[in-house]
Design a protein around this motif. Structure first.
Motif, PDB file in Angstrom:
ATOM      1  N   ASP A   1       0.771  -1.419   0.061  1.00 49.08           N
ATOM      2  CA  ASP A   1      -0.028  -0.083   0.124  1.00 49.08           C
ATOM      3  C   ASP A   1       0.877   1.310  -0.055  1.00 49.08           C
ATOM      4  N   GLU A   2       1.579   1.325   0.856  1.00 46.67           N
ATOM      5  CA  GLU A   2       2.529   2.482   0.996  1.00 46.67           C
ATOM      6  C   GLU A   2       3.713   2.596   0.202  1.00 46.67           C
ATOM      7  N   ASP A   3       4.365   1.430  -0.326  1.00 47.49           N
ATOM      8  CA  ASP A   3       5.569   1.593  -0.903  1.00 47.49           C
ATOM      9  C   ASP A   3       5.252   1.246  -2.498  1.00 47.49           C
ATOM     10  N   GLN A   4       3.906   0.972  -2.665  1.00 48.06           N
ATOM     11  CA  GLN A   4       3.645   0.593  -4.190  1.00 48.06           C
ATOM     12  C   GLN A   4       4.515  -0.532  -4.480  1.00 48.06           C
ATOM     13  N   ILE A   5       4.946  -1.432  -4.100  1.00 47.67           N
ATOM     14  CA  ILE A   5       5.785  -2.539  -4.436  1.00 47.67           C
ATOM     15  C   ILE A   5       4.860  -3.657  -4.939  1.00 47.67           C
ATOM     16  N   SER A   6       5.070  -4.193  -6.129  1.00 44.78           N
ATOM     17  CA  SER A   6       4.196  -5.308  -6.647  1.00 44.78           C
ATOM     18  C   SER A   6       4.489  -6.620  -5.974  1.00 44.78           C
ATOM     19  N   PRO A   7       3.180  -7.657  -5.753  1.00 46.12           N
ATOM     20  CA  PRO A   7       3.376  -8.717  -5.199  1.00 46.12           C
ATOM     21  C   PRO A   7       4.669  -9.542  -5.672  1.00 46.12           C
TER      22      PRO A   7
END
Length: 86
Positions: free
Chosen positions: A7-13
């Protein structure tokens, strides 16, 4: 922590999974280590799994070269005090 990455860092799964894989390969099985990997990748502009693979290969290659350099030292002149016989 995973929600923060998503959510915060917007890192993909997929990139989180790659970080987990890298952590396991390094023998570090905790979230703080994975977090450091992901933050380092973010700092380096790595946003895809392919970029992460390349960075991982480069890291492991340089690490292996450093280990080879250390093991290439001539240690024949070191005296082993533990094997001294009187």
């Amino acid at each position: 922590m995973i929600n923060t990455w998503l959510d915060e860092d917007q890192i993909s799964p997929a990139l989180i999974k790659a970080g987990l894989r890298e952590s396991v390969l390094m023998g570090k099985l905790n979230f703080k280590y994975i977090d450091r990997i992901l933050r380092e990748w973010k700092k380096k502009g790595i946003h895809s799994v392919e970029d992460a693979r390349e960075a991982s290969k480069s890291f492991h290659k340089s690490r292996t070269q450093k280990e080879e350099t250390v093991s290439d030292r001539d240690t024949s002149f070191y005296y082993n005090w533990l094997n001294e016989e009187d």
